[in-house]
Structures are given as structure tokens and as C-alpha cells.
Design a protein around this motif. Structure first.
Motif, PDB file in Angstrom:
ATOM      1  N   GLU A  14       0.829  -1.194   0.000  1.00 51.41           N
ATOM      2  CA  GLU A  14       0.000   0.000   0.000  1.00 51.41           C
ATOM      3  C   GLU A  14       0.868   1.250   0.000  1.00 51.41           C
ATOM      4  OE1 GLU A  14      -3.830  -1.819   2.426  1.00 51.41           O
ATOM      5  OE2 GLU A  14      -2.669  -0.209   3.348  1.00 51.41           O
ATOM      6  N   VAL A  15       0.369   2.305  -0.648  1.00 49.08           N
ATOM      7  CA  VAL A  15       1.055   3.587  -0.697  1.00 49.08           C
ATOM      8  C   VAL A  15       0.184   4.612   0.029  1.00 49.08           C
ATOM      9  CG1 VAL A  15       0.090   4.147  -2.986  1.00 49.08           C
ATOM     10  CG2 VAL A  15       2.175   5.280  -2.218  1.00 49.08           C
ATOM     11  N   ALA A  24      -4.470   7.605   4.986  1.00 49.97           N
ATOM     12  CA  ALA A  24      -5.218   7.160   3.816  1.00 49.97           C
ATOM     13  C   ALA A  24      -4.286   6.315   2.963  1.00 49.97           C
ATOM     14  CB  ALA A  24      -5.759   8.352   3.034  1.00 49.97           C
ATOM     15  N   TRP A  25      -4.402   5.023   3.087  1.00 48.88           N
ATOM     16  CA  TRP A  25      -3.519   4.096   2.387  1.00 48.88           C
ATOM     17  C   TRP A  25      -4.246   3.477   1.197  1.00 48.88           C
ATOM     18  CZ3 TRP A  25       1.559   3.672   3.595  1.00 48.88           C
ATOM     19  CH2 TRP A  25       1.960   4.228   4.812  1.00 48.88           C
ATOM     20  N   LEU A  26      -3.579   3.474   0.036  1.00 51.40           N
ATOM     21  CA  LEU A  26      -4.151   2.925  -1.191  1.00 51.40           C
ATOM     22  C   LEU A  26      -3.493   1.581  -1.506  1.00 51.40           C
ATOM     23  CD1 LEU A  26      -3.909   6.170  -3.359  1.00 51.40           C
ATOM     24  CD2 LEU A  26      -5.934   5.316  -2.140  1.00 51.40           C
ATOM     25  N   PRO A  27      -4.265   0.492  -1.559  1.00 56.07           N
ATOM     26  CA  PRO A  27      -3.687  -0.788  -1.978  1.00 56.07           C
ATOM     27  C   PRO A  27      -3.177  -0.674  -3.417  1.00 56.07           C
ATOM     28  CG  PRO A  27      -5.865  -1.106  -1.020  1.00 56.07           C
ATOM     29  CD  PRO A  27      -5.679   0.378  -1.197  1.00 56.07           C
ATOM     30  N   PRO A  84      -6.228   2.980  -8.268  1.00 57.42           N
ATOM     31  CA  PRO A  84      -5.820   4.153  -7.472  1.00 57.42           C
ATOM     32  C   PRO A  84      -4.393   4.079  -6.922  1.00 57.42           C
ATOM     33  CG  PRO A  84      -8.040   3.507  -6.896  1.00 57.42           C
ATOM     34  CD  PRO A  84      -7.502   2.434  -7.802  1.00 57.42           C
ATOM     35  N   GLY A  85      -3.943   2.915  -6.455  1.00 59.15           N
ATOM     36  CA  GLY A  85      -2.583   2.789  -5.940  1.00 59.15           C
ATOM     37  C   GLY A  85      -1.542   2.992  -7.033  1.00 59.15           C
ATOM     38  N   ASP A  92       1.387  11.015  -9.306  1.00 59.74           N
ATOM     39  CA  ASP A  92       1.593  11.947  -8.208  1.00 59.74           C
ATOM     40  C   ASP A  92       3.005  11.789  -7.646  1.00 59.74           C
ATOM     41  OD1 ASP A  92       1.456  13.665  -6.070  1.00 59.74           O
ATOM     42  OD2 ASP A  92      -0.309  12.768  -5.170  1.00 59.74           O
ATOM     43  N   TRP A  93       3.245  10.669  -6.980  1.00 55.92           N
ATOM     44  CA  TRP A  93       4.522  10.461  -6.307  1.00 55.92           C
ATOM     45  C   TRP A  93       5.707  10.520  -7.268  1.00 55.92           C
ATOM     46  CZ3 TRP A  93       5.795   5.383  -3.173  1.00 55.92           C
ATOM     47  CH2 TRP A  93       6.974   5.574  -2.448  1.00 55.92           C
TER      48      TRP A  93
END
Length: 154
Positions: A14-15, A24-27, A84-85, A92-93
């Protein structure tokens, strides 16, 4: 009872979405393989001296690690939006520079009750595929600083 090996498919990654609410973690979906290299970016200095009696000696001066994840580029069947992850990592990152280039990532095996958490940078991987392939997706995360842990709450 004898110990047994764990399935590689049981690892969860997760990120953290730093633009959302805290924690708020996104798998990250679509992962088919990963490689954790706990010795990447390690630096040592030789400390062999005459009194070492011909035996090599060293000290570790820097620890490092990387996590490479690979898989399939995933989209929502209805909206066609990227997972989404994966999208957070790609759009984004991976676009940030300098002091903004760090983000947190966490992972654990489904049998574990604690996440490993890194403050890290990310390098996006290549995407591609052939005539009868699914599109690939990947990234490599490089740990910055000391790893921490987080208890699994849900």
C-alpha cells in the motif's frame, strides 16, 4: 508442528496518499511479483589492519534497501480509471522532485499483524507488452532512513 513456507501471493502493498486524510492508504493492485533487497545501497569501510592477522575486517557505514514490484497495469472496468494505488505512484509520487519526492509505503504478508513502513522515493518502471500480453506495470521504491512498523488495525 513443522513450519511451512508462505505463499508469495499473500503479500500486501500500500502507498500513503498524502493529499488525503491522515493514514489514507491505497492498496496497489495487479502485482505479480516483488523483490525486497535489504542490502541495496549498503556501504562498508575496510578496517583490516596489521593486527587482523591476515583476516579481512569491515564495518557497515550505511544501510539501505529497495522494494521492486511488478505486475499488470490495472483499470476499473466501468470507469476505465487506472487502479488508485498505481495511479498515485505514476501520476503523483513519481512526478515529485527534491524535498517533495518522499512518500510512505507499507507492506506485510496477510499472516502478519504488523506493517513494515518506509519513508521512500520511487522510480517508475517500464510499461509494455506484446501481441498476446497484458500491459505491464512496475516501480522500485528506495528506503530513506530507518524503517518503522505499524500495527494492522482493520
Amino acid at each position: 508442528m513443522a513450519s511451512r513456507p508462505i505463499d508469495a501471493r499473500g503479500w500486501l502493498f500500500e502507498v500513503e496518499d498524502v493529499e488525503s486524510e491522515p493514514d489514507a492508504w491505497l492498496p496497489i493492485a495487479g502485482i505479480t511479483s516483488f523483490t525486497h533487497n535489504p542490502a541495496e545501497n549498503e556501504e562498508t569501510v575496510e578496517t583490516t589492519a596489521f593486527e587482523s592477522d591476515g583476516q579481512y575486517e569491515q564495518d557497515v557505514m550505511q544501510r539501505g534497501a529497495t522494494l521492486a514490484v511488478e505486475g499488470q497495469y490495472r483499470i476499473d472496468k466501468t470507469t476505465k480509471a487506472q487502479d488508485p494505488g498505481q495511479a498515485y505512484i505514476d501520476h503523483d509520487w513519481a512526478q515529485r522532485l527534491g524535498i517533495d519526492s518522499r512518500n510512505r509505503i507499507r507492506w506485510r504478508h496477510e499472516t502478519q499483524t504488523v506493517w513494515v513502513v518506509w519513508d521512500a522515493t520511487v522510480t517508475p518502471g517500464e510499461q509494455g507488452g506484446g501481441n498476446n500480453d497484458k500491459t505491464s506495470w512496475s516501480c522500485t521504491v528506495t528506503k530513506c532512513g530507518t524503517a518503522t512498523t505499524m500495527v494492522v488495525t482493520a
